[in-house]
Design a protein around this motif. Structure first.
Motif, mmCIF file in Angstrom:
data_model
loop_
_atom_site.group_PDB
_atom_site.id
_atom_site.type_symbol
_atom_site.label_atom_id
_atom_site.label_comp_id
_atom_site.label_asym_id
_atom_site.label_seq_id
_atom_site.Cartn_x
_atom_site.Cartn_y
_atom_site.Cartn_z
ATOM 1 N N GLY A 38 0.789 -1.217 0.000
ATOM 2 C CA GLY A 38 0.000 0.000 0.000
ATOM 3 C C GLY A 38 0.828 1.277 0.000
ATOM 4 O O GLY A 38 0.448 2.281 0.606
ATOM 5 N N LEU A 39 1.952 1.256 -0.696
ATOM 6 C CA LEU A 39 2.847 2.410 -0.746
ATOM 7 C C LEU A 39 2.600 3.217 -2.021
ATOM 8 O O LEU A 39 1.982 2.721 -2.975
ATOM 9 C CB LEU A 39 4.295 1.932 -0.691
ATOM 10 N N PRO A 40 3.057 4.469 -2.078
ATOM 11 C CA PRO A 40 2.845 5.293 -3.268
ATOM 12 C C PRO A 40 3.360 4.616 -4.534
ATOM 13 O O PRO A 40 4.330 3.852 -4.510
ATOM 14 C CB PRO A 40 3.634 6.566 -2.947
ATOM 15 N N GLN A 41 2.739 4.945 -5.639
ATOM 16 C CA GLN A 41 3.027 4.277 -6.909
ATOM 17 C C GLN A 41 4.474 4.449 -7.340
ATOM 18 O O GLN A 41 5.059 3.562 -7.979
ATOM 19 C CB GLN A 41 2.089 4.820 -7.994
ATOM 20 N N GLU A 42 5.075 5.595 -7.005
ATOM 21 C CA GLU A 42 6.430 5.858 -7.462
ATOM 22 C C GLU A 42 7.498 5.105 -6.672
ATOM 23 O O GLU A 42 8.691 5.163 -7.000
ATOM 24 C CB GLU A 42 6.725 7.359 -7.425
ATOM 25 N N VAL A 43 7.102 4.386 -5.644
ATOM 26 C CA VAL A 43 8.044 3.617 -4.839
ATOM 27 C C VAL A 43 8.276 2.250 -5.477
ATOM 28 O O VAL A 43 7.324 1.560 -5.865
ATOM 29 C CB VAL A 43 7.516 3.437 -3.399
#
Length: 278
Positions: A38-43
């Motif tokens: 559930g982390l930001p897409q850019e990670v």
């Protein structure tokens, strides 16, 4: 540069990822279950487990700085192969490392000290976020906090300030070989903590001070083991000086004053509101 964040789905790890992204860093996150990260897409999310060093080689590949934690698993057990983790990081070319501690330095910290990496140990005192774990249910259900040692002082630290310090050290360096104690801006008594939280949620919270034996009985009812219970009695009843003494570290490192408990309480007030009846 690519910065690896271990414990990336934890209380501090998620905030550290945010802090690094805000400064334009390339972030790789280590998690045991990428599908639930559930982390930001850019990670860039990679799977691995600090308790199993054989799963870490890909995570460290191409990394120049890394944030490590010195425990593993949901039960926060100390790492048993910290020396192997340090070896993998060094072989991958990692130049700078922060380690989030909270217990006595173990194999990981000792192994890092024997490398050429620029390592910094982060030792926060009590997390303000522990309030969610310990008080949410009783405040929502009964409007009450039941704990021993009402006059106990704690220089609690906001979890975002821990993340901000880690991000600054990882990006800018300058703290190699140092152990940094992280606190909030003031030492707060448990009774004052209850009052501040009451003001934040807009309703009275009663404080009932338990005796040590009453606290033991309550914690047993919560399913805690005897070792954990005795640790809490000692930690709460005899908080070490470091845990109740304000340190200037957060402001020295980040250039910003640390966040106080009133701000934390305002940010999390919704979590303590009673559940609406059906």
């Amino acid at each position: 540069m690519t910065i690896l964040v271990t414990g990336a789905t934890g209380t501090v790890g998620r905030l550290l990822v945010e802090e690094l992204l805000q400064t334009g860093q390339r972030v790789r996150a280590l998690t045991r279950n990428a599908a639930k990260a559930g982390l930001p897409q850019e990670v860039e999310v990679v799977e691995g487990d600090l308790a199993r060093p054989e799963t870490l080689a890909a995570a460290f590949e191409g990394v120049t700085a890394a944030h490590l934690i010195n425990f593993a698993g949901d039960d926060y057990q100390p790492l048993e192969q910290g020396d192997r983790i340090a070896e993998i990081a060094a072989q991958a070319g990692v130049r700078r490392v922060t380690v989030l501690g909270g217990r006595a330095d173990g194999a990981l910290e000792q192994a890092l000290a024997g490398t050429d990496m620029e390592w910094t140990l982060l030792h926060p005192v009590e997390f303000m976020s522990n309030t969610l774990r310990w008080w949410t249910h009783s405040v929502r259900a009964e409007g009450v906090v039941k704990e021993p040692f009402g006059d106990r002082l704690s220089a609690m630290v906001h979890e975002r300030d821990i993340a901000a310090v880690a991000a600054t050290v990882l990006v800018e360096g300058g703290y190699g070989g140092r152990s940094l104690t992280l606190t909030g801006p003031q030492a707060v008594a448990t009774t004052d903590k209850v009052r501040i939280l009451s003001e934040a949620i807009g309703r009275e919270i009663r404080f009932i001070e338990l005796t040590e034996d009453e606290a033991r009985a309550q914690w047993r009812m919560f399913g805690m083991g005897e070792e954990t219970i005795e640790f809490l009695i000692e930690a709460l009843g005899n908080t070490p000086e470091e845990g109740r003494t304000v340190a200037p570290t957060v402001e020295q490192v980040t250039g910003r004053a640390p966040r106080g408990f009133a701000q934390w309480a305002a940010e999390h007030a919704e979590a303590f509101q009673p559940v609406a009846s059906a």
